[in-house]
Write a protein that holds these residues in place. Structure first.
Motif, PDB file in Angstrom:
ATOM      1  N   ASP A 213       0.927  -1.091   0.045  1.00  0.00           N
ATOM      2  CA  ASP A 213       0.022  -0.116  -0.227  1.00  0.00           C
ATOM      3  C   ASP A 213       0.848   1.160   0.007  1.00  0.00           C
ATOM      4  N   TRP A 214       0.435   2.422  -0.272  1.00  0.00           N
ATOM      5  CA  TRP A 214       1.135   3.372  -0.230  1.00  0.00           C
ATOM      6  C   TRP A 214       0.077   4.815   0.237  1.00  0.00           C
ATOM      7  N   ALA A 215       0.817   6.017   0.567  1.00  0.00           N
ATOM      8  CA  ALA A 215      -0.143   6.962   0.916  1.00  0.00           C
ATOM      9  C   ALA A 215       0.916   8.357   0.618  1.00  0.00           C
ATOM     10  N   TRP A 216       0.209   9.616   0.443  1.00  0.00           N
ATOM     11  CA  TRP A 216       0.968  10.648   0.176  1.00  0.00           C
ATOM     12  C   TRP A 216       0.552  11.670   1.375  1.00  0.00           C
ATOM     13  N   ALA A 217       1.340  11.713   2.254  1.00  0.00           N
ATOM     14  CA  ALA A 217       0.935  12.523   3.516  1.00  0.00           C
ATOM     15  C   ALA A 217       1.571  13.678   3.922  1.00  0.00           C
ATOM     16  N   THR A 218       1.095  14.550   4.550  1.00  0.00           N
ATOM     17  CA  THR A 218       1.736  15.771   4.831  1.00  0.00           C
ATOM     18  C   THR A 218       2.643  15.489   5.865  1.00  0.00           C
ATOM     19  N   ASN A 219       3.501  16.754   6.083  1.00  0.00           N
ATOM     20  CA  ASN A 219       4.472  16.701   7.130  1.00  0.00           C
ATOM     21  C   ASN A 219       3.975  16.139   8.665  1.00  0.00           C
ATOM     22  N   GLU A 220       3.129  16.877   9.026  1.00  0.00           N
ATOM     23  CA  GLU A 220       2.555  16.321  10.354  1.00  0.00           C
ATOM     24  C   GLU A 220       1.730  14.966  10.392  1.00  0.00           C
ATOM     25  N   GLU A 221       1.029  14.641   9.189  1.00  0.00           N
ATOM     26  CA  GLU A 221       0.817  13.324   9.011  1.00  0.00           C
ATOM     27  C   GLU A 221       1.584  12.184   9.083  1.00  0.00           C
ATOM     28  N   VAL A 222       2.679  12.382   8.684  1.00  0.00           N
ATOM     29  CA  VAL A 222       3.710  11.261   8.500  1.00  0.00           C
ATOM     30  C   VAL A 222       4.149  10.930   9.982  1.00  0.00           C
ATOM     31  N   TRP A 223       4.432  12.300  10.870  1.00  0.00           N
ATOM     32  CA  TRP A 223       4.949  11.567  12.139  1.00  0.00           C
ATOM     33  C   TRP A 223       4.147  11.540  13.362  1.00  0.00           C
ATOM     34  N   THR A 224       2.645  11.841  12.885  1.00  0.00           N
ATOM     35  CA  THR A 224       1.755  11.669  14.061  1.00  0.00           C
ATOM     36  C   THR A 224       0.795  10.389  13.528  1.00  0.00           C
ATOM     37  N   TYR A 226       1.559   7.944  11.116  1.00  0.00           N
ATOM     38  CA  TYR A 226       2.167   6.742  10.423  1.00  0.00           C
ATOM     39  C   TYR A 226       3.493   6.188  10.852  1.00  0.00           C
ATOM     40  N   PHE A 227       4.131   6.976  11.704  1.00  0.00           N
ATOM     41  CA  PHE A 227       5.266   6.326  12.463  1.00  0.00           C
ATOM     42  C   PHE A 227       5.128   6.162  14.083  1.00  0.00           C
ATOM     43  N   LYS A 228       5.955   5.101  14.402  1.00  0.00           N
ATOM     44  CA  LYS A 228       5.790   4.678  15.654  1.00  0.00           C
ATOM     45  C   LYS A 228       6.756   5.859  16.660  1.00  0.00           C
ATOM     46  N   ALA A 229       6.403   5.664  18.025  1.00  0.00           N
ATOM     47  CA  ALA A 229       7.119   6.680  18.926  1.00  0.00           C
ATOM     48  C   ALA A 229       8.584   6.859  18.633  1.00  0.00           C
ATOM     49  N   ASP A 230       9.175   5.747  18.685  1.00  0.00           N
ATOM     50  CA  ASP A 230      10.698   5.878  18.554  1.00  0.00           C
ATOM     51  C   ASP A 230      11.181   6.180  17.249  1.00  0.00           C
ATOM     52  N   GLN A 231      10.471   6.320  16.264  1.00  0.00           N
ATOM     53  CA  GLN A 231      10.886   7.006  15.022  1.00  0.00           C
ATOM     54  C   GLN A 231      10.282   8.515  14.659  1.00  0.00           C
ATOM     55  N   ALA A 232       9.051   8.764  15.407  1.00  0.00           N
ATOM     56  CA  ALA A 232       8.290   9.918  14.951  1.00  0.00           C
ATOM     57  C   ALA A 232       9.145  11.221  15.160  1.00  0.00           C
ATOM     58  N   GLU A 233       9.642  11.355  16.297  1.00  0.00           N
ATOM     59  CA  GLU A 233      10.666  12.619  16.374  1.00  0.00           C
ATOM     60  C   GLU A 233      11.806  12.765  15.431  1.00  0.00           C
ATOM     61  N   PHE A 234      12.405  11.596  15.105  1.00  0.00           N
ATOM     62  CA  PHE A 234      13.533  11.705  14.073  1.00  0.00           C
ATOM     63  C   PHE A 234      12.832  12.161  12.713  1.00  0.00           C
ATOM     64  N   MET A 235      11.727  11.544  12.300  1.00  0.00           N
ATOM     65  CA  MET A 235      10.974  11.876  11.372  1.00  0.00           C
ATOM     66  C   MET A 235      10.574  13.297  11.017  1.00  0.00           C
ATOM     67  N   LYS A 236      10.090  13.930  12.223  1.00  0.00           N
ATOM     68  CA  LYS A 236       9.751  15.398  12.138  1.00  0.00           C
ATOM     69  C   LYS A 236      11.046  16.056  11.772  1.00  0.00           C
ATOM     70  N   GLN A 237      12.135  15.658  12.593  1.00  0.00           N
ATOM     71  CA  GLN A 237      13.204  16.584  12.184  1.00  0.00           C
ATOM     72  C   GLN A 237      13.839  16.322  10.958  1.00  0.00           C
ATOM     73  N   LEU A 238      13.868  15.153  10.385  1.00  0.00           N
ATOM     74  CA  LEU A 238      14.296  14.871   9.035  1.00  0.00           C
ATOM     75  C   LEU A 238      13.587  15.663   8.098  1.00  0.00           C
ATOM     76  N   ILE A 239      12.221  15.558   8.228  1.00  0.00           N
ATOM     77  CA  ILE A 239      11.349  16.474   7.151  1.00  0.00           C
ATOM     78  C   ILE A 239      11.646  18.070   7.245  1.00  0.00           C
ATOM     79  N   GLU A 240      11.419  18.375   8.210  1.00  0.00           N
ATOM     80  CA  GLU A 240      11.723  19.920   8.419  1.00  0.00           C
ATOM     81  C   GLU A 240      13.131  20.495   8.306  1.00  0.00           C
ATOM     82  N   ALA A 241      14.075  19.637   8.391  1.00  0.00           N
ATOM     83  CA  ALA A 241      15.541  20.215   7.796  1.00  0.00           C
ATOM     84  C   ALA A 241      15.655  20.418   6.451  1.00  0.00           C
ATOM     85  N   PRO A 242      16.463  21.303   6.144  1.00  0.00           N
ATOM     86  CA  PRO A 242      16.693  21.491   4.801  1.00  0.00           C
ATOM     87  C   PRO A 242      17.257  20.475   3.888  1.00  0.00           C
ATOM     88  N   PRO A 243      17.092  20.158   2.796  1.00  0.00           N
ATOM     89  CA  PRO A 243      17.509  19.003   2.151  1.00  0.00           C
ATOM     90  C   PRO A 243      19.103  19.346   1.740  1.00  0.00           C
TER      91      PRO A 243
END
Length: 248
Positions: A213-224, A226-243
């Motif tokens: 399956d797949w989904a196109w999720a917004t920043n907030e949807e990704v880390w609130t 779809y991801f478990k607690a041990d990864q959510a904060e990391f994913m939030k930082q990863l997405i909000e950081a500049p590429p």
């Protein structure tokens, strides 16, 4: 589980990130610690906003004040100087309404559609056979760079002429903690995340991708959602950081 492993990091400088990859390839982790697991390349595929975001309240208030101030300074021209025929002939062209910002896919929350959240970035996440959501990733192969691994990952979800991978250095890395797993990655394995832009307007996940399956999720949807607690904060930082745009 809410505390990130010490080897999880969102890097801000390409040189430091490149050194991390080099150390990982030699089996060395942060501060010389040993990485016993495998290396994976992951692709954070994002669709850029297609419309301007809503202005914040203070900016709307300033615009209204500025327009009102300009109106007070305007002078009305004599009627004989105004060309009415031009306005009449072009009335149909000038009389238009912008398309709605909220689409039917927004209302239905169709997570497979790119025609939603038009004023935000959307990120592709996939669901593996073990039921976990994650960014697409593959194991690094001998003889290839980590960027080449990321390219290989991108090619599993979309044609490469529809994807633009940003730079040779990853935006961050995440070590799978003890007692956890993620679509083939086990404790001790390290995932290196590369940002990429999706250039097409429609999307269909290939059956050969290995995901169910797949989904196109917004920043907030990704880390609130779809991801478990041990990864959510990391994913939030990863997405909000500049590429990372510079080569590593």
């Amino acid at each position: 589980m809410s505390v990130l492993p010490k080897t999880s990091s969102v890097q801000q400088r390409g040189m430091r990130t490149s050194a991390t990859i080099a150390n990982a390839a030699k089996g060395e982790g942060k501060e010389g610690s040993t990485i016993s697991g495998r290396l994976f390349g992951a692709c954070v595929l994002e669709r850029y906003p297609v419309i301007m975001p809503e202005l914040p309240a203070w900016e709307k208030e300033y615009q209204e004040w500025s327009e009102e101030k300009q109106l007070k300074k305007r002078k009305e021209l004599p009627a004989e100087l105004i060309e009415t025929r031009y306005n009449e002939e072009n009335a149909g062209v000038l009389d238009w309404e912008p398309a709605p910002r909220i689409t039917p896919d927004d209302t239905a929350k169709n997570m497979k559609s790119l025609n939603r959240a038009l004023d935000k970035k959307l990120y592709l996440i996939v669901k593996s056979k073990d039921g976990l959501w994650h960014f697409p990733h593959l194991e690094h192969q001998a003889g290839e760079t980590m960027r080449q691994t990321a390219d290989r990952v991108a090619a599993t979800v979309a044609p490469m002429d529809e994807v633009f991978v940003l730079g040779n250095a990853p935006s961050g890395h995440f070590a799978i903690p003890e007692g956890d797993s993620l679509a083939g990655a086990e404790p001790g394995d390290v995932l290196f995340y590369y940002r990429a832009n999706y250039l097409a307007s429609t999307f269909m996940l290939p059956k050969t991708s290995g995901a169910v399956d797949w989904a196109w999720a917004t920043n907030e949807e990704v880390w609130t959602e779809y991801f478990k607690a041990d990864q959510a904060e990391f994913m939030k930082q990863l997405i909000e950081a500049p590429p990372m745009l510079a080569g590593g």
